[in-house]
Design an enzyme around this catalytic site. Structure first.
Site, PDB file in Angstrom:
ATOM      1  CB  ALA A   6      37.738  41.069  38.577  1.00  0.00           C
ATOM      2  CB  THR A   7      42.468  42.704  40.962  1.00  0.00           C
ATOM      3  OG1 THR A   7      41.650  43.877  40.896  1.00  0.00           O
ATOM      4  CG2 THR A   7      43.931  43.089  40.911  1.00  0.00           C
ATOM      5  CD  GLN A  54      31.483  47.127  36.329  1.00  0.00           C
ATOM      6  OE1 GLN A  54      30.287  47.123  36.615  1.00  0.00           O
ATOM      7  NE2 GLN A  54      32.397  47.587  37.169  1.00  0.00           N
ATOM      8  CB  SER A 106      34.741  41.027  41.423  1.00  0.00           C
ATOM      9  OG  SER A 106      36.116  41.106  41.614  1.00  0.00           O
ATOM     10  CG  HIS A 135      32.858  43.547  44.735  1.00  0.00           C
ATOM     11  ND1 HIS A 135      32.829  44.892  44.499  1.00  0.00           N
ATOM     12  CD2 HIS A 135      34.030  43.096  44.210  1.00  0.00           C
ATOM     13  CE1 HIS A 135      33.948  45.240  43.878  1.00  0.00           C
ATOM     14  NE2 HIS A 135      34.686  44.176  43.682  1.00  0.00           N
ATOM     15  CB  CYS A 176      40.823  50.877  40.810  1.00  0.00           C
ATOM     16  SG  CYS A 176      39.541  49.668  40.965  1.00  0.00           S
TER      17      CYS A 176
HETATM   18  N1  PMP Z   1      37.624  44.679  35.929  1.00  0.00           N
HETATM   19  C1  PMP Z   1      36.613  45.549  35.879  1.00  0.00           C
HETATM   20  C2  PMP Z   1      35.952  45.822  34.555  1.00  0.00           C
HETATM   21  C3  PMP Z   1      36.179  46.196  37.026  1.00  0.00           C
HETATM   22  O1  PMP Z   1      35.169  47.068  36.957  1.00  0.00           O
HETATM   23  C4  PMP Z   1      36.822  45.926  38.250  1.00  0.00           C
HETATM   24  C5  PMP Z   1      36.400  46.617  39.528  1.00  0.00           C
HETATM   25  N2  PMP Z   1      36.200  47.989  39.403  1.00  0.00           N
HETATM   26  C6  PMP Z   1      37.873  44.997  38.253  1.00  0.00           C
HETATM   27  C7  PMP Z   1      38.243  44.399  37.081  1.00  0.00           C
HETATM   28  C8  PMP Z   1      38.624  44.655  39.517  1.00  0.00           C
HETATM   29  O2  PMP Z   1      37.776  44.046  40.440  1.00  0.00           O
HETATM   30  P1  PMP Z   1      38.256  43.842  41.937  1.00  0.00           P
HETATM   31  O3  PMP Z   1      38.647  45.197  42.435  1.00  0.00           O
HETATM   32  O4  PMP Z   1      37.050  43.286  42.628  1.00  0.00           O
HETATM   33  O5  PMP Z   1      39.402  42.900  41.920  1.00  0.00           O
END
Ligand code: PMP
Length: 383
Positions: free
Chosen positions: A71-72, A180, A200, A202, A329
């Site tokens: 997702a990042t 989420q 994402s 995971h 994060c």
């Molecule tokens: N957006 C949201 C709302 C998230 O909760 C997260 C992960 N905590 C991310 C983006 C980023 O996901 P990733 O670390 O798997 O890239």
């Protein structure tokens, strides 16, 4: 024994996903973009099967699904990828919220340094931003509105449905971070109106390191997003780099399982919430739940135990449950959760707030035991 109650940070991978990935790793060598042999063709078939499964869960077509590392990266492409279009059109205004994940907030801040103008809208104590507050910021230079579907810290559902519908009339692009909610609010996501959507694998019991950016077509055309990394033509050039076939297969499998089982899973997750809530109520501890629970997903509770430092509580309860405060994060150093700060939660309440999150494969009895142990520790601290 310790129970894992931090699913919003990362959910355990479903055993069926692991089995399928191992099978792919063992039996499928090759690069999905190699055209000169069957190995490449087989890898490509696995990728395209996975793409269809993702598309089916989200309710889009397979050619609207782009694989990324998570997702990042999806959020970065959705936002930074509009740079060129913004310059061409002279529309450099972005609207987002103060409770977005850092992958959105830091990206818009970086663009701000390049001359973009960013409006960051705050929620109220309910944890929800007001759709009208977002829409009132729209002006003729507005390029993009980027809002999360469900907040990772509070579990509060944001008014992306209303915002998406209102934006349909306008020329503004709409990006939803559905990290989420994906695999949970399945029917809701299928109804949403948007141009771009990120998640994402995971968080829905798929592997870490693989994610999706959905780019929805309008009149047969993709949104005007460009690659932010340079390389090959993979994923139509939007995300260059050799496709991680087994990770993509795992992502597809997780989406397939989510599609087959989300109704059953949502019920399990709801029952766990009720059981946890009952334990909390019966413990006699003084508490406040952060965010309006009428808008909360069923796998998350963000709760303040009055007078109990969350840091002390988490350290002392590490042996029997894994919970968190703030997002993983930003958890390297303690600073009060920026999400709760933006909501206007008083600082002393933030210091005593933790997030408990679970999933459909959480054992309800183990969750209850973990929460009981957490509560008895919290009660000792509160005396
Ligand atoms: N957006 C949201 C709302 C998230 O909760 C997260 C992960 N905590 C991310 C983006 C980023 O996901 P990733 O670390 O798997 O890239």
């Amino acid at each position: 024994m310790s129970v894992y109650l931090d699913y919003n940070a990362s959910a355990p991978v479903d055993g069926r996903v692991i089995d399928y990935m191992v099978e792919v790793y063992r039996n499928n060598i090759g690069n999905a973009d190699s055209r000169t042999h069957n190995y490449g063709e087989n890898a490509r078939n696995i990728v395209e099967e996975a793409r269809k499964k993702v598309a089916s869960l989200i309710g889009v077509t397979a050619d609207e699904v782009f694989f990324t590392s998570g997702a990042t990266e999806s959020n970065n492409i959705a936002i930074q990828g509009l740079r060129e279009y913004a310059i061409e059109t002279g529309r450099k205004h972005i609207v987002t919220t103060a409770i977005e994940h850092k992958a959105v907030l830091e990206t818009v801040r970086a663009l701000e340094k390049e001359g973009f103008v960013v409006d960051i809208v705050k929620p109220d104590l309910s944890g929800r931003v007001n759709a009208d507050d977002i829409l009132s910021k729209i002006k003729k230079e507005t390029l993009l509105v980027s809002i999360m579907h469900v907040n990772n810290e509070t579990g509060i559902i944001q008014p992306v449905k209303e915002i998406g519908e209102a934006l349909q009339e306008k020329e503004v692009l709409f990006h939803i971070d559905a990290t989420q909610s994906c695999g949970k609010l399945v029917d809701e996501i299928r109804e949403l109106k948007y141009n771009m959507l990120s998640f994402s694998a995971h968080k829905l019991m798929g592997p870490q390191g693989i994610g999706v950016l959905v780019l929805k077509k309008k009149k047969y055309k993709l949104p005007p997003v460009k690659n932010i990394m340079y390389g090959g033509q993979q994923e139509k050039g939007i995300r260059p780099g050799t496709l991680p076939v087994a990770l993509i297969a795992g992502c597809g499998k997780a989406c397939e399982i989510a599609e087959d089982e989300y109704k059953k899973n949502n019920k399990i997750v709801f029952d766990i919430k009720k059981a946890i809530q009952k334990e909390i109520d019966e413990s006699g501890i003084s508490y406040t739940i952060n965010g309006n629970q009428d808008f909360c997903v069923d796998n998350t509770i963000n709760i303040c135990f009055e007078g109990v430092s969350s840091e002390a509580l988490m350290l002392s309860s590490k042996m029997f449950c894994g919970v968190s405060n703030g997002s993983a994060c930003t958890s390297k150093s303690y600073s009060p959760s920026y999400v709760l700060v933006a909501m206007g939660v008083p600082e002393e309440q933030i210091e005593c707030s933790i997030r408990i999150s679970w999933g459909a494969n959480t054992d309800i009895e183990e969750a209850i035991e973990g929460v009981k142990a957490l509560l008895s520790t919290a009660l000792q601290f509160s005396r």
